[in-house]
Design an enzyme around this catalytic site. Sequence first.
Site, PDB file in Angstrom:
ATOM      1  CB  CYS A  45      49.395  35.091  51.137  1.00  0.00           C
ATOM      2  SG  CYS A  45      49.967  36.342  49.749  1.00  0.00           S
ATOM      3  CE  LYS A  93      53.623  36.643  52.515  1.00  0.00           C
ATOM      4  NZ  LYS A  93      53.369  36.978  51.064  1.00  0.00           N
ATOM      5  CG  HIS A 216      32.781  32.003  34.881  1.00  0.00           C
ATOM      6  ND1 HIS A 216      32.388  32.230  36.006  1.00  0.00           N
ATOM      7  CD2 HIS A 216      31.965  30.762  34.589  1.00  0.00           C
ATOM      8  CE1 HIS A 216      31.910  31.440  36.454  1.00  0.00           C
ATOM      9  NE2 HIS A 216      31.339  30.559  35.731  1.00  0.00           N
ATOM     10  CG  ASP A 278      51.984  31.857  49.040  1.00  0.00           C
ATOM     11  OD1 ASP A 278      52.528  32.125  47.747  1.00  0.00           O
ATOM     12  OD2 ASP A 278      51.841  32.694  49.633  1.00  0.00           O
ATOM     13  CG  HIS A 279      49.420  32.641  45.619  1.00  0.00           C
ATOM     14  ND1 HIS A 279      50.062  33.417  44.799  1.00  0.00           N
ATOM     15  CD2 HIS A 279      49.698  33.047  47.076  1.00  0.00           C
ATOM     16  CE1 HIS A 279      50.488  34.325  45.516  1.00  0.00           C
ATOM     17  NE2 HIS A 279      50.118  34.375  46.909  1.00  0.00           N
TER      18      HIS A 279
END
Length: 496
Positions: A45, A93, A216, A278-279
């Site tokens: 965020c 937000k 990984h 944002d993502h």
Amino acid sequence: MPSLTAQDGRLTFYPGNQTVDLPFINYMKRYGTVFLNAYTNSPICCPSRAAMWSGLFTHLTESWNNFKGLDPDYVTWMDLMEKHGYHTQKYGKLDYTSGHHSVSNRVEAWTRDVDFLLRQEGRPMVNLTGDKKHVRVMEADWRNTDKAVNWIKEEAINLTQPFVLYLGLNLPHPYPSPYAGENFGSSTFLTSPYWLEKVTYEAIKIPKWSSLSEMHPVDYYSSYTKNCTGEFTKQEVRNIRAFYYAMCAETDAMLGEIISALRDTGLLKKTIVIFTADHGELAMEHRQFYKMSMYEGSSHVPLLVMGPGVKEQQQVPNVVSLVDIYPTMLDIARIPVPQNLSGYSLIPLLHGKAENEVSPRGPRPSWVLSEFHGCNVNSSMYMLRTGKWKYIAYSDGHSVLPQLFDLTADPDELTNVAIKFPVIVHSLDKTLRSIVNYPKVSSSVQEYNKRQFISWKQSLGQNYSNVIANLRWHQDWLKEPKKYENAIDKWLSQSK
């Protein structure tokens, strides 16, 4: 400009858009432009929003974690627009300045180099609430949407000056999970039957997972700290994904309220609308939920634009990222764009102009950069996305093996081909180092983490053992508190 948190950008075009009905995103595609390869500059965020509001890459803002964003007096694109005569209004937000999010968020980021492995989240789960008439599930977001709608109908319509309105939503971010104890994360995917009906269950893909031993090492750390290494049935995974898509449908309805308010007031034809996030959200891809990853589910964001001068029904394949918002907003307002920005204006692409039309700063690069330095990942990571390739480098560039994915042949990113294509790895690594001296940045972050932790520990005095034991990792920590405190002491005693 509606901006959300945690929407997977792949839901805005085929085939991802087959899973859930998003009528207002479809409306924006019909009357505007959709970017097929838009990325966050940091998949969490606060650092992501710091990049979007500043136009600068994360290593330049030094927004290393969810606690550390921009200085409060940083001049954002909105500040500049206000200075140049725009009426500005923000709801919901924002989350781009320092000092937000929980203590857990900070401490987990600071201690990621410590030699321990602790679950920091509740196990991801779903929760169905209300009945088929229950529309307003995320009440806080609806309240902010209502405020924005009322502002359009009562204020914007009477303005003589141009306006910029920003609405920040929490959805489709997972909800807090109080069942996980006093300090808990957000691992609950919550919706109502009303929204779940918008999801096509048959179209939901169950992601393939590597075995834990083949993962990984950084992925394993992420999966473990996110409490995802246990057994999950296919039905559990399908439900988490379905509930997430339903949450995206509720978000789409909020976008619809804004579009409808603009249409009802006659403002839509003269207003540019931008929709982004944002993502993304992994929703159990790669045995993870949440973000903090460079995989597509987490790093690929939606970006749609419509309005005067924006080409309709256009799909832009170029790689772009959130730092491009700053110069774009200034371009729309015809404000001179500072030369030091990391981003490039999207206006030429939105107008459907040739890619090679040169801006005063030269042509848009053929790559985007994303980086991450926060919690749930035990190494700084850097992602270069260009052409069909996604290259992910870690830490100092040699202590953790890099990853290379061919997104054309392997869109689900299941096969790391770094060893197979050493020449491409070398070339992409060289490009990455020309953008950011990433071993040096990783080292600075390690020093910052240690410094911050020491000062936090000192500020607690006698309470330190009790406070650290009861953060989000408390369920694991309290089993062997001495062991974990010793691991921290060992880390603190090691010099770089």
